[in-house]
Design a protein around this motif. Structure first.
Motif, short mmCIF file in Angstrom:
data_model
loop_
_atom_site.label_atom_id
_atom_site.label_comp_id
_atom_site.label_asym_id
_atom_site.label_seq_id
_atom_site.Cartn_x
_atom_site.Cartn_y
_atom_site.Cartn_z
N GLY A 147 0.82 -1.21 0.00
CA GLY A 147 0.00 0.00 0.00
C GLY A 147 0.85 1.26 0.00
O GLY A 147 0.47 2.28 -0.57
N MET A 148 2.01 1.17 0.63
CA MET A 148 2.91 2.32 0.69
C MET A 148 3.82 2.38 -0.54
O MET A 148 4.78 3.16 -0.57
CB MET A 148 3.77 2.26 1.96
N GLY A 149 3.54 1.53 -1.51
CA GLY A 149 4.28 1.61 -2.78
C GLY A 149 5.60 0.86 -2.78
O GLY A 149 6.41 1.04 -3.69
N LEU A 150 5.80 0.02 -1.77
CA LEU A 150 7.06 -0.74 -1.70
C LEU A 150 6.84 -2.14 -2.26
O LEU A 150 5.71 -2.62 -2.33
CB LEU A 150 7.53 -0.83 -0.24
N ALA A 151 7.95 -2.80 -2.60
CA ALA A 151 7.82 -4.14 -3.17
C ALA A 151 7.37 -5.14 -2.10
O ALA A 151 6.66 -6.10 -2.38
CB ALA A 151 9.17 -4.56 -3.76
N GLY A 152 7.76 -4.90 -0.87
CA GLY A 152 7.38 -5.82 0.20
C GLY A 152 7.87 -5.30 1.53
O GLY A 152 8.57 -4.27 1.60
N ALA A 153 7.49 -6.02 2.59
CA ALA A 153 7.87 -5.58 3.94
C ALA A 153 9.35 -5.86 4.19
O ALA A 153 9.94 -6.77 3.59
CB ALA A 153 7.03 -6.32 4.97
N ARG A 154 9.94 -5.07 5.07
CA ARG A 154 11.31 -5.37 5.50
C ARG A 154 11.34 -6.70 6.25
O ARG A 154 10.33 -7.09 6.85
CB ARG A 154 11.79 -4.29 6.47
N ALA A 155 12.50 -7.33 6.26
CA ALA A 155 12.64 -8.59 7.00
C ALA A 155 12.48 -8.32 8.49
O ALA A 155 12.77 -7.21 8.97
CB ALA A 155 14.01 -9.21 6.71
N HIS A 156 12.02 -9.33 9.22
CA HIS A 156 11.68 -9.21 10.65
C HIS A 156 12.75 -8.49 11.47
O HIS A 156 12.50 -7.45 12.10
CB HIS A 156 11.43 -10.62 11.18
N ASP A 157 14.00 -9.01 11.43
CA ASP A 157 15.02 -8.40 12.30
C ASP A 157 15.45 -7.03 11.77
O ASP A 157 15.80 -6.14 12.55
CB ASP A 157 16.24 -9.32 12.43
N THR A 158 15.39 -6.87 10.44
CA THR A 158 15.73 -5.56 9.86
C THR A 158 14.76 -4.49 10.34
O THR A 158 15.13 -3.34 10.53
CB THR A 158 15.68 -5.64 8.31
N ARG A 159 13.52 -4.89 10.52
CA ARG A 159 12.52 -3.92 11.00
C ARG A 159 12.93 -3.36 12.37
O ARG A 159 12.78 -2.18 12.65
CB ARG A 159 11.13 -4.57 11.11
N TYR A 160 13.44 -4.25 13.20
CA TYR A 160 13.88 -3.78 14.52
C TYR A 160 15.13 -2.91 14.40
O TYR A 160 15.29 -1.93 15.13
CB TYR A 160 14.13 -4.97 15.47
N GLU A 161 16.05 -3.28 13.46
CA GLU A 161 17.24 -2.44 13.24
C GLU A 161 16.82 -1.03 12.83
O GLU A 161 17.35 -0.03 13.31
CB GLU A 161 18.13 -3.02 12.12
#
Ligand SMILES: Cc1cc2nc3c(=O)[nH]c(=O)nc-3n(C[C@H](O)[C@H](O)[C@H](O)COP(=O)(O)O)c2cc1C
Length: 472
Positions: A147-161
């Protein structure tokens, strides 16, 4: 003799017709479908404050639950957290109608920028007189990323980084950009603020960059009370560093206790006092004057549970398409990119495995958290027993039928807890932080990692060029 705990309580809500129990919006007395009206929120806030609740805790997701069956049909048809409204916007009306109630607002940092977000939170901290908390989340729905125009969500641990980076930038803006005495409001000299005391933040992180001053003058708490939910091993590390309150689930005391223990250990290793983090356990409570009446109420509510909506929710939370699971098949552990901690809790070795029937149970397994039904004294016994066994400080009370489940709790359980010395008789004065932590000031404790950014020397990268120095 052990000291009687003084429980903390939040009303767990969402600006959506359906929250964590799908289908209950159909109950003839449920008013949750009025989530788009200010009266709904004002009335809810007044009830919570009448019950001396610490706060209303507002969940939020950016994205739709489209894991179940590979599309969003079930979520949309069954109002499984869709549609949902922006939780920030319902807070000022609630704040105006109350004096002490806190507001824990969930916001997903992945799709925010620290510069604009810090201002929005500071504005709300001003408008509420310092009653704002932020539930720091990073998103678990692929649909939100798309929805935000990205290809996909960041990886789980990367999201925390990325979360670490976002928070560092936000701390600089909230804690360091404006000195306490920067605002003069000096009409005679025509000086609103002293520019020498308003510092430029230069943040050059791996995910976020900021070059600017905070746009808000210092609000009562500066940094809002930081909540966090998500207790995978990476999540716990993040929580131990940053969180002042944690929201967790767990359908057995042992599971909840394990999460609490590891977060407190992590906090100690990060140089923080483990008691500086309050633990809130999710709980569904159905109470009536007698046990028989409470059981009848539970059966009545259970008839409205929407199984497909519930499976759409759990599929989204876990990232596992439950439409592919055979009715008798047990859920197996997989490392998911959604809520790893939930998948861990649902597949604890040695525990009875979860099947589809469990997810649709209107009970503890369906709740993935305490599910307590009974008379006021039975409910109080159970809450205190959970708090004791799992070492939590309080509960986020899940919405079932709005507003009657909350009203029943306020009218029946709160006096019972008070009579046992387990709940406050009146609010403490001060900001949300001062109310939650006896003896604390309005601002972050000095031992919190965000507090070090009060030093203007830390508002730019170490060793950065002289030209980039704070303007002060
Ligand atoms: C009890 C609980 C409540 C949560 N509430 C939200 C929420 O309202 N919005 C959201 O985007 N994520 C929410 N999350 C998801 C977490 O923020 C986190 O993204 C997710 O649990 C994955 O991290 P983990 O594997 O460390 O648990 C919640 C998680 C838990 C355990």
């Amino acid at each position: 003799m052990t000291r009687q705990r003084e429980l903390r309580l939040n009303a767990f809500q969402m600006a959506a017709p359906g929250h964590t129990w799908a289908g209950l919006w159909r109950h003839p007395r449920d008013t949750g479908s009025d989530y788009n009206r200010l009266d709904y929120w004002v009335s809810l806030a007044r009830t919570a404050e009448r019950g001396l609740f610490d706060g209303v805790f507002l969940a939020d997701v950016l994205g739709v639950y489209d894991v179940y069956g590979g599309n969003s049909d079930a979520a949309v048809a069954r109002a499984a957290q869709a549609p949902n409204a922006d939780p920030f916007l319902v807070v000022p009306a609630m704040a105006q109608a109350t004096e002490h109630l806190g507001f824990g607002i969930t916001a997903n940092l992945t799709y925010e920028h620290p510069y604009a977000f810090a201002r929005r939170v500071s504005t709300l901290d001003h408008l509420t007189g310092g009653r704002v908390g932020w539930n720091v989340v990073t998103g678990y729905l692929e649909s939100g990323a798309k929805g935000m125009g990205l290809a996909g969500a960041r990886a789980h641990d990367t999201r925390y980084e990325a979360g670490e980076d976002f928070l560092e930038a936000a701390y600089k803006l909230w804690e360091g950009s404006w000195q306490d005495d920067a605002v003069l409001r000096d009409r005679a000299r025509g000086l609103f603020a002293d520019p020498a005391k308003v510092h430029r933040v230069l943040h050059e992180g791996p995910y976020y960059r900021v070059d600017g001053q905070h746009l808000s003058e210092p609000s009562p708490q500066r940094t809002p009370v930081l909540y966090q939910a998500g207790t995978s091993s990476r999540g716990r590390l993040f929580a131990a560093r940053h969180a002042e309150s944690i929201f967790l689930n767990g359908h057995t005391k042992a599971i909840a206790a394990r999460s609490v223990r590891s977060i407190r250990e992590g906090a100690r290793e990060s140089g923080r006092d483990p008691n500086d983090i309050l633990m809130f356990l999710g709980a569904t409570v159905i109470v009536a004057p007698t046990r028989a009446e409470a059981l009848d109420l539970r059966d009545e509510y259970a008839r409205y549970l929407d199984v497909e909506g519930q499976l759409a929710l759990v599929s989204g939370w876990t990232g596992i398409d439950l439409s592919q699971l055979d009715p008798e098949e047990a859920l197996a552990y997989v490392r998911t990119n959604a809520m790893q901690s939930l998948v861990e809790n649902l597949t604890v070795p040695g525990e009875r495995p979860f099947t589809l029937a469990d997810f649709a149970e209107f009970g503890p397994r369906g709740a993935r958290a305490p599910f307590i039904v009974g008379s006021p004294s039975e409910v109080a016994d159970e809450l205190l027993s959970w708090a004791e066994a799992s070492d939590v400080d309080g509960f986020n009370l899940t919405r079932v039928v709005a507003p009657e489940t909350l009203e029943a709790f306020v009218d029946l359980v709160v006096p019972e807890l008070q009579s046992r010395g387990a709940f406050k008789e009146r609010y403490r004065e001060g900001t949300l932080r001062e109310k939650l932590f006896p003896g604390a000031g309005p601002r972050l404790k000095d031992s919190h990692p965000g507090a070090r950014f009060r030093d203007p020397g830390r508002l730019r990268p170490a060793g950065g060029p002289a030209a980039l120095r704070a303007t002060g």
